[in-house]
Design a protein around this motif. Sequence first.
Motif, PDB file in Angstrom:
ATOM      1  N   LEU A 222     -31.177  52.768 -34.287  1.00 33.00           N
ATOM      2  CA  LEU A 222     -30.875  53.589 -35.460  1.00 33.00           C
ATOM      3  C   LEU A 222     -31.846  54.758 -35.549  1.00 33.00           C
ATOM      4  O   LEU A 222     -31.446  55.904 -35.799  1.00 33.00           O
ATOM      5  CB  LEU A 222     -30.952  52.745 -36.729  1.00 33.00           C
ATOM      6  CG  LEU A 222     -30.767  53.517 -38.040  1.00 33.00           C
ATOM      7  CD1 LEU A 222     -29.380  54.139 -38.113  1.00 33.00           C
ATOM      8  CD2 LEU A 222     -31.010  52.595 -39.241  1.00 33.00           C
ATOM      9  N   GLN A 223     -33.122  54.493 -35.325  1.00 33.55           N
ATOM     10  CA  GLN A 223     -34.130  55.545 -35.363  1.00 33.55           C
ATOM     11  C   GLN A 223     -33.860  56.607 -34.289  1.00 33.55           C
ATOM     12  O   GLN A 223     -33.998  57.813 -34.542  1.00 33.55           O
ATOM     13  CB  GLN A 223     -35.521  54.934 -35.168  1.00 33.55           C
ATOM     14  CG  GLN A 223     -36.675  55.899 -35.338  1.00 33.55           C
ATOM     15  CD  GLN A 223     -38.028  55.189 -35.317  1.00 33.55           C
ATOM     16  OE1 GLN A 223     -38.088  53.964 -35.469  1.00 33.55           O
ATOM     17  NE2 GLN A 223     -39.098  55.937 -35.132  1.00 33.55           N
ATOM     18  N   LEU A 224     -33.449  56.177 -33.120  1.00 32.69           N
ATOM     19  CA  LEU A 224     -33.151  57.120 -32.035  1.00 32.69           C
ATOM     20  C   LEU A 224     -31.949  58.000 -32.388  1.00 32.69           C
ATOM     21  O   LEU A 224     -31.963  59.209 -32.139  1.00 32.69           O
ATOM     22  CB  LEU A 224     -32.879  56.368 -30.734  1.00 32.69           C
ATOM     23  CG  LEU A 224     -34.037  55.572 -30.122  1.00 32.69           C
ATOM     24  CD1 LEU A 224     -33.577  54.902 -28.841  1.00 32.69           C
ATOM     25  CD2 LEU A 224     -35.233  56.468 -29.853  1.00 32.69           C
ATOM     26  N   GLN A 228     -32.112  62.098 -32.994  1.00 30.06           N
ATOM     27  CA  GLN A 228     -31.282  63.026 -32.232  1.00 30.06           C
ATOM     28  C   GLN A 228     -30.447  63.908 -33.147  1.00 30.06           C
ATOM     29  O   GLN A 228     -30.361  65.123 -32.945  1.00 30.06           O
ATOM     30  CB  GLN A 228     -30.372  62.247 -31.277  1.00 30.06           C
ATOM     31  CG  GLN A 228     -29.587  63.144 -30.340  1.00 30.06           C
ATOM     32  CD  GLN A 228     -28.647  62.370 -29.456  1.00 30.06           C
ATOM     33  OE1 GLN A 228     -27.746  61.691 -29.942  1.00 30.06           O
ATOM     34  NE2 GLN A 228     -28.848  62.451 -28.140  1.00 30.06           N
ATOM     35  N   GLN A 229     -29.857  63.313 -34.177  1.00 27.64           N
ATOM     36  CA  GLN A 229     -29.000  64.076 -35.077  1.00 27.64           C
ATOM     37  C   GLN A 229     -29.786  65.132 -35.867  1.00 27.64           C
ATOM     38  O   GLN A 229     -29.238  66.165 -36.250  1.00 27.64           O
ATOM     39  CB  GLN A 229     -28.280  63.128 -36.041  1.00 27.64           C
ATOM     40  CG  GLN A 229     -27.184  62.318 -35.398  1.00 27.64           C
ATOM     41  CD  GLN A 229     -26.063  63.167 -34.844  1.00 27.64           C
ATOM     42  OE1 GLN A 229     -25.541  64.045 -35.522  1.00 27.64           O
ATOM     43  NE2 GLN A 229     -25.696  62.932 -33.591  1.00 27.64           N
ATOM     44  N   ARG A 272     -25.706  60.890 -24.466  1.00 30.16           N
ATOM     45  CA  ARG A 272     -25.047  62.094 -24.976  1.00 30.16           C
ATOM     46  C   ARG A 272     -25.389  62.250 -26.448  1.00 30.16           C
ATOM     47  O   ARG A 272     -25.955  61.340 -27.066  1.00 30.16           O
ATOM     48  CB  ARG A 272     -23.522  62.019 -24.799  1.00 30.16           C
ATOM     49  CG  ARG A 272     -22.846  61.028 -25.724  1.00 30.16           C
ATOM     50  CD  ARG A 272     -21.348  60.948 -25.541  1.00 30.16           C
ATOM     51  NE  ARG A 272     -20.783  59.996 -26.512  1.00 30.16           N
ATOM     52  CZ  ARG A 272     -20.111  60.355 -27.609  1.00 30.16           C
ATOM     53  NH1 ARG A 272     -19.906  61.648 -27.872  1.00 30.16           N
ATOM     54  NH2 ARG A 272     -19.635  59.438 -28.434  1.00 30.16           N
ATOM     55  N   ARG A 273     -25.035  63.406 -26.986  1.00 24.79           N
ATOM     56  CA  ARG A 273     -25.252  63.663 -28.407  1.00 24.79           C
ATOM     57  C   ARG A 273     -23.904  63.877 -29.098  1.00 24.79           C
ATOM     58  O   ARG A 273     -23.282  64.933 -28.949  1.00 24.79           O
ATOM     59  CB  ARG A 273     -26.134  64.894 -28.618  1.00 24.79           C
ATOM     60  CG  ARG A 273     -26.291  65.240 -30.092  1.00 24.79           C
ATOM     61  CD  ARG A 273     -27.249  66.382 -30.304  1.00 24.79           C
ATOM     62  NE  ARG A 273     -27.313  66.767 -31.716  1.00 24.79           N
ATOM     63  CZ  ARG A 273     -28.306  67.456 -32.247  1.00 24.79           C
ATOM     64  NH1 ARG A 273     -29.317  67.843 -31.502  1.00 24.79           N
ATOM     65  NH2 ARG A 273     -28.285  67.765 -33.532  1.00 24.79           N
ATOM     66  N   PRO A 274     -23.425  62.906 -29.863  1.00 22.00           N
ATOM     67  CA  PRO A 274     -22.181  63.081 -30.614  1.00 22.00           C
ATOM     68  C   PRO A 274     -22.356  64.137 -31.715  1.00 22.00           C
ATOM     69  O   PRO A 274     -23.473  64.515 -32.071  1.00 22.00           O
ATOM     70  CB  PRO A 274     -21.917  61.697 -31.221  1.00 22.00           C
ATOM     71  CG  PRO A 274     -22.752  60.760 -30.414  1.00 22.00           C
ATOM     72  CD  PRO A 274     -23.953  61.550 -29.997  1.00 22.00           C
ATOM     73  N   GLU A 275     -21.244  64.564 -32.273  1.00 21.53           N
ATOM     74  CA  GLU A 275     -21.281  65.584 -33.310  1.00 21.53           C
ATOM     75  C   GLU A 275     -21.899  65.074 -34.603  1.00 21.53           C
ATOM     76  O   GLU A 275     -22.417  65.867 -35.395  1.00 21.53           O
ATOM     77  CB  GLU A 275     -19.872  66.109 -33.578  1.00 21.53           C
ATOM     78  CG  GLU A 275     -19.291  66.918 -32.428  1.00 21.53           C
ATOM     79  CD  GLU A 275     -17.950  67.535 -32.778  1.00 21.53           C
ATOM     80  OE1 GLU A 275     -17.501  67.363 -33.938  1.00 21.53           O
ATOM     81  OE2 GLU A 275     -17.351  68.188 -31.910  1.00 21.53           O
ATOM     82  N   SER A 276     -21.833  63.764 -34.855  1.00 22.71           N
ATOM     83  CA  SER A 276     -22.385  63.210 -36.089  1.00 22.71           C
ATOM     84  C   SER A 276     -22.889  61.796 -35.851  1.00 22.71           C
ATOM     85  O   SER A 276     -22.674  61.218 -34.772  1.00 22.71           O
ATOM     86  CB  SER A 276     -21.320  63.194 -37.197  1.00 22.71           C
ATOM     87  OG  SER A 276     -20.394  62.137 -36.979  1.00 22.71           O
ATOM     88  N   ILE A 277     -23.530  61.234 -36.843  1.00 26.40           N
ATOM     89  CA  ILE A 277     -24.034  59.866 -36.757  1.00 26.40           C
ATOM     90  C   ILE A 277     -22.899  58.872 -36.580  1.00 26.40           C
ATOM     91  O   ILE A 277     -23.103  57.750 -36.111  1.00 26.40           O
ATOM     92  CB  ILE A 277     -24.864  59.523 -38.030  1.00 26.40           C
ATOM     93  CG1 ILE A 277     -25.672  58.231 -37.838  1.00 26.40           C
ATOM     94  CG2 ILE A 277     -23.973  59.429 -39.262  1.00 26.40           C
ATOM     95  CD1 ILE A 277     -26.816  58.352 -36.873  1.00 26.40           C
TER      96      ILE A 277
END
Length: 302
Positions: A222-224, A228-229, A272-277
């Motif tokens: 969760l912290q990660l 990132q977001q 990867r980095r999604p657009e949102s949480i």
Amino acid sequence: MVGRSEHPEAQYLGLMRGILENGDERVDRTGVGTRSIFGATARFDLSNGTAPIITTKRVSWKTSVKEMLWFLTGETNIQALLRENVRIWTDWPLATYRRETGEDIEQAVFEHRIVEDDDFAARWGELGPVYGKQWRRWVGPDGREHDQIAQLVTTLKNNPSSRRMLFHAWNVAELGDMALPPCHMVYQFHVTSDGRLNCLMFQRSVDVFLGLPFNLVGATVLQLMLAQQADLKPGEFVWMSGDTHLYLNHLNQAREQLAREPRPFPRIRLTRRPESIDGYRIDDFEVEGYDPHPAIKADVAV
């Protein structure tokens, strides 16, 4: 081999040893009985990419990540979990079903019906307003829903020096409707001046042998995701607890685990980095170098 005294897992092993040697033994809600202490703390540095995934026994880290992702959906029915082959929440609705119907149904049969029969799942797979409901859909006295996670992400981005960056699940008005009141009940966040995200998680109650290894993984991922977001770097994860216990039917397993030497913590990264949480999936988490000792089986106290 990393020396035990220098290894961050030594905090976990020392806690378990302290409970075995000095814990107060008493009957608990489940009837199994516990040996417990009150108040404990551990700190883990996530800035170097490692994760506190316990190595002195194998931890099903993917199961813990899937559970955290399920919390973030706001869902409270075990059907979605079972479809991801996660069975750690089945015991509570299964016990309710057996008690209310008198049918001594096997767990595998019960789980199959939950997965395949939506009407059955709606009636018997519901856990009540547990974690996800409170995190994402807390209902205020005016009837409005409050998304604590979305608000947290907004604050992390726009006001990172705030001392009000937290969320919790201890909704007093709805505790009686929950299959299990929240154990990891408060998460608070802190951003340093150089852009590191720290997290403090408080548990009112923790099953040290079975539950805590899962809780450490869940809070870490969760912290990660939040870091990132919010375009932050992972910092320190601080774990705190109230009633910190070993169940009496876990004592031999704890002794077996304490006889083992910890191995280096694995590394974890987001692929990867999604657009949102809300966009993360289990395939977005990659763990490297996890070489634990064999699993140690123990029964869940319900």
